[in-house]
Design an enzyme around this catalytic site. Structure first.
Site, PDB file in Angstrom:
ATOM      1  N   ASP A 196       0.880  -1.177   0.000  1.00 33.12           N
ATOM      2  CA  ASP A 196       0.000   0.000   0.000  1.00 33.12           C
ATOM      3  C   ASP A 196       0.912   1.220   0.000  1.00 33.12           C
ATOM      4  O   ASP A 196       2.147   1.105  -0.019  1.00 33.12           O
ATOM      5  CB  ASP A 196      -0.949  -0.005   1.217  1.00 33.12           C
ATOM      6  CG  ASP A 196      -2.240   0.794   0.962  1.00 33.12           C
ATOM      7  OD1 ASP A 196      -2.144   2.009   0.705  1.00 33.12           O
ATOM      8  OD2 ASP A 196      -3.326   0.204   1.040  1.00 33.12           O
TER       9      ASP A 196
ATOM     10  N   HIS B 242     -12.991  -0.946  -6.840  1.00 30.71           N
ATOM     11  CA  HIS B 242     -14.222  -0.132  -6.811  1.00 30.71           C
ATOM     12  C   HIS B 242     -13.935   1.364  -6.630  1.00 30.71           C
ATOM     13  O   HIS B 242     -14.794   2.195  -6.886  1.00 30.71           O
ATOM     14  CB  HIS B 242     -15.196  -0.634  -5.734  1.00 30.71           C
ATOM     15  CG  HIS B 242     -14.914  -0.154  -4.336  1.00 30.71           C
ATOM     16  ND1 HIS B 242     -15.889   0.010  -3.386  1.00 30.71           N
ATOM     17  CD2 HIS B 242     -13.759   0.198  -3.721  1.00 30.71           C
ATOM     18  CE1 HIS B 242     -15.357   0.443  -2.259  1.00 30.71           C
ATOM     19  NE2 HIS B 242     -14.073   0.560  -2.426  1.00 30.71           N
TER      20      HIS B 242
ATOM     21  N   GLY C  18       4.466   1.514  -1.631  1.00 27.71           N
ATOM     22  CA  GLY C  18       4.675   1.828  -3.041  1.00 27.71           C
ATOM     23  C   GLY C  18       3.405   2.351  -3.673  1.00 27.71           C
ATOM     24  O   GLY C  18       2.402   2.584  -2.996  1.00 27.71           O
ATOM     25  N   ASP C  19       3.482   2.514  -4.992  1.00 34.84           N
ATOM     26  CA  ASP C  19       2.374   3.086  -5.761  1.00 34.84           C
ATOM     27  C   ASP C  19       2.010   2.082  -6.853  1.00 34.84           C
ATOM     28  O   ASP C  19       2.866   1.741  -7.684  1.00 34.84           O
ATOM     29  CB  ASP C  19       2.857   4.415  -6.374  1.00 34.84           C
ATOM     30  CG  ASP C  19       1.773   5.119  -7.174  1.00 34.84           C
ATOM     31  OD1 ASP C  19       0.844   4.443  -7.655  1.00 34.84           O
ATOM     32  OD2 ASP C  19       1.876   6.348  -7.328  1.00 34.84           O
ATOM     33  N   PHE C  20       0.751   1.624  -6.842  1.00 37.97           N
ATOM     34  CA  PHE C  20       0.408   0.587  -7.826  1.00 37.97           C
ATOM     35  C   PHE C  20       0.226   1.141  -9.239  1.00 37.97           C
ATOM     36  O   PHE C  20      -0.042   0.383 -10.156  1.00 37.97           O
ATOM     37  CB  PHE C  20      -0.756  -0.299  -7.382  1.00 37.97           C
ATOM     38  CG  PHE C  20      -2.017   0.366  -6.859  1.00 37.97           C
ATOM     39  CD1 PHE C  20      -2.592   1.448  -7.490  1.00 37.97           C
ATOM     40  CD2 PHE C  20      -2.639  -0.151  -5.721  1.00 37.97           C
ATOM     41  CE1 PHE C  20      -3.762   2.024  -7.008  1.00 37.97           C
ATOM     42  CE2 PHE C  20      -3.809   0.416  -5.223  1.00 37.97           C
ATOM     43  CZ  PHE C  20      -4.370   1.516  -5.872  1.00 37.97           C
TER      44      PHE C  20
HETATM   45  C1  LIG Z   1     -10.771   1.443  -0.059  1.00 40.05           C
HETATM   46  S1  LIG Z   1      -9.187   1.189   0.600  1.00 40.05           S
HETATM   47  C2  LIG Z   1      -9.187  -0.575   0.817  1.00 40.05           C
HETATM   48  C3  LIG Z   1      -8.223  -1.038   1.884  1.00 40.05           C
HETATM   49  C4  LIG Z   1      -8.291  -2.532   2.172  1.00 40.05           C
HETATM   50  N1  LIG Z   1      -7.966  -3.324   1.007  1.00 40.05           N
HETATM   51  C5  LIG Z   1      -9.655  -2.889   2.702  1.00 40.05           C
HETATM   52  O1  LIG Z   1     -10.500  -3.384   1.939  1.00 40.05           O
HETATM   53  O2  LIG Z   1      -9.913  -2.663   3.881  1.00 40.05           O
HETATM   54  C6  LIG Z   1      -8.133   1.393  -0.813  1.00 40.05           C
HETATM   55  C7  LIG Z   1      -6.661   1.301  -0.505  1.00 40.05           C
HETATM   56  O3  LIG Z   1      -5.942   1.601  -1.722  1.00 40.05           O
HETATM   57  C8  LIG Z   1      -4.769   2.291  -1.334  1.00 40.05           C
HETATM   58  N2  LIG Z   1      -4.226   3.051  -2.471  1.00 40.05           N
HETATM   59  C9  LIG Z   1      -4.771   4.151  -3.076  1.00 40.05           C
HETATM   60  N3  LIG Z   1      -3.974   4.583  -4.057  1.00 40.05           N
HETATM   61  C10 LIG Z   1      -2.895   3.761  -4.064  1.00 40.05           C
HETATM   62  C11 LIG Z   1      -1.701   3.723  -4.857  1.00 40.05           C
HETATM   63  N4  LIG Z   1      -1.503   4.599  -5.852  1.00 40.05           N
HETATM   64  N5  LIG Z   1      -0.801   2.725  -4.617  1.00 40.05           N
HETATM   65  C12 LIG Z   1      -1.018   1.823  -3.615  1.00 40.05           C
HETATM   66  N6  LIG Z   1      -2.135   1.813  -2.827  1.00 40.05           N
HETATM   67  C13 LIG Z   1      -3.051   2.782  -3.054  1.00 40.05           C
HETATM   68  C14 LIG Z   1      -5.235   3.195  -0.209  1.00 40.05           C
HETATM   69  O4  LIG Z   1      -4.159   3.667   0.564  1.00 40.05           O
HETATM   70  C15 LIG Z   1      -6.186   2.284   0.544  1.00 40.05           C
HETATM   71  O5  LIG Z   1      -5.552   1.602   1.589  1.00 40.05           O
END
Ligand SMILES: C[S@@+](CC[C@H](N)C(=O)[O-])C[C@H]1O[C@@H](n2cnc3c(N)ncnc32)[C@H](O)[C@@H]1O
Length: 330
Positions: free
Chosen positions: A199, A240, A220-222
């Site tokens: 994350d 989503h 990191g950044d996906f």
């Molecule tokens: C809606 S939350 C879901 C968290 C977890 N999977 C859950 O269901 O409880 C979305 C997650 O995507 C992560 N996220 C958003 N942009 C991101 C990026 N560019 N790279 C990595 N993670 C990212 C956020 O930090 C967040 O933790």
């Protein structure tokens, strides 16, 4: 609600945000934590929270009307619903209620008419860089959001863990896994697989404590970074958040890292065929307004996954309106 007359139903829906706001404020003030077994007067609660006694009493009375707290002889005691907004409840929803009071969310809600007019989310308009940048810059609200993710997952995580043979896997990456509640539960329920929580760096910093022998934490950044190699990638309520273009970019990041025989599992609340009052239909509007994402149906997930090189898409319903959308390499 359905047994009320039509005028009352429309009145309650129209002013429903007052109920929501009362719940947020009471959760923010920690009122439920101040009540144990004995009823407590509004004056005492107001004194402990620096509130106006009569105003607080009226707010609590509205909540009582909806089953959150009971009023007995002018004092307030717990009901089943108020107990789960205590901080120490094992399934506490206090963080969830507090998160909906974050001003950025209210500012976006005010602009829902603009989302309806344009189809665009308002998260980027009300704060530069959008929701994820906002959380990076506001650690207190970020902590509320991350606690909310853990809170909303309390029911779903055990269902996911029970629904799939994770023991058959060797290495599992939880992409966008927040504080790591899902991957931590998977690792604890198995003996063999190792896990990686991936994350954003400021999010996984809050998850450092869960890192153990079989669990690695990676910031990191996906959109820009390469994911580690693994035989399974789980993404719970990540896709989503995004429109199709960004969702495809995330899926391609997974596809580019995934070895030939690997699997992808999207854990999502599936959009019901018919509109029913459930959390998923509300969440769909939150996604529209805040982030530009959407709740999708199985055919919509299948189309996305096929486009990004995944095949054999199947749905594994886990309960509580959630499913694992499972696919393999094409
Ligand atoms: C809606 S939350 C879901 C968290 C977890 N999977 C859950 O269901 O409880 C979305 C997650 O995507 C992560 N996220 C958003 N942009 C991101 C990026 N560019 N790279 C990595 N993670 C990212 C956020 O930090 C967040 O933790």
């Amino acid at each position: 609600m359905q047994n009320l007359d039509p005028v009352t139903q429309i009145q309650l829906m129209s002013g429903g945000y007052y109920l929501s706001r009362c719940l947020q404020i009471v959760a923010e003030l920690g009122i439920a934590d101040l009540i144990d077994d004995e009823p407590v007067s509004a004056a005492q609660l107001a004194n402990s929270t620096d509130s106006h006694p009569e105003a607080l009493s009226r707010v609590l009375s509205l909540l009582c009307a909806h089953g959150v707290f009971d009023r007995v002889d002018g004092r307030f005691q717990h009901s089943d619903l108020s107990r789960i907004i205590r901080s120490d409840h094992p399934a506490s929803m206090r963080a969830f209620a507090r998160m909906f009071g974050i001003p950025l969310i209210w500012q976006s809600v005010i602009r829902l008419n603009d989302s309806v007019a344009t189809g665009r989310p308002m998260g980027n308009d009300v704060t530069e860089g959008g929701l994820w940048r906002y959380f990076e810059d506001h650690p207190e609200d970020n902590a509320k959001f991350n606690s909310t993710m853990a809170a909303k997952s309390q029911v779903v995580v055990p269902l996911v863990v029970a629904a799939y043979d994770f023991e058959s896997l060797s290495r599992i990456v939880d992409v966008g896994g927040g504080r790591g509640h899902l991957i931590d539960a998977i690792i604890k329920s198995t003996v063999k697989p190792t896990g990686v929580l991936f994350d954003q760096p400021h999010v996984v910093r809050e998850a450092a404590l869960i890192s153990g022998d079989r669990l690695q934490v990676l910031g990191g950044d996906f959109f820009t970074d390469t994911l580690p190699e693994a035989d399974a990638y789980v993404l719970m309520e990540v896709i989503h958040d995004w429109d199709d273009e960004h969702a495809e970019r995330i899926l391609r990041t997974v596809r580019n890292a995934a070895p030939a025989d690997s699997k992808i599992m999207l854990v999502e609340a599936m959009m019901p065929d018919a509109p029913v009052p459930c959390w998923t239909t509300t969440l769909d509007i939150i996604m529209l307004n805040l982030l530009g994402g959407r709740q999708r149906s199985l055919p919509e997930y299948t189309a996305l996954l096929n486009k990004c090189g995944f095949d054999e898409v199947r749905e594994i319903p886990v309960g509580a309106g959630h499913s694992i959308v499972h696919a393999t390499f094409a």
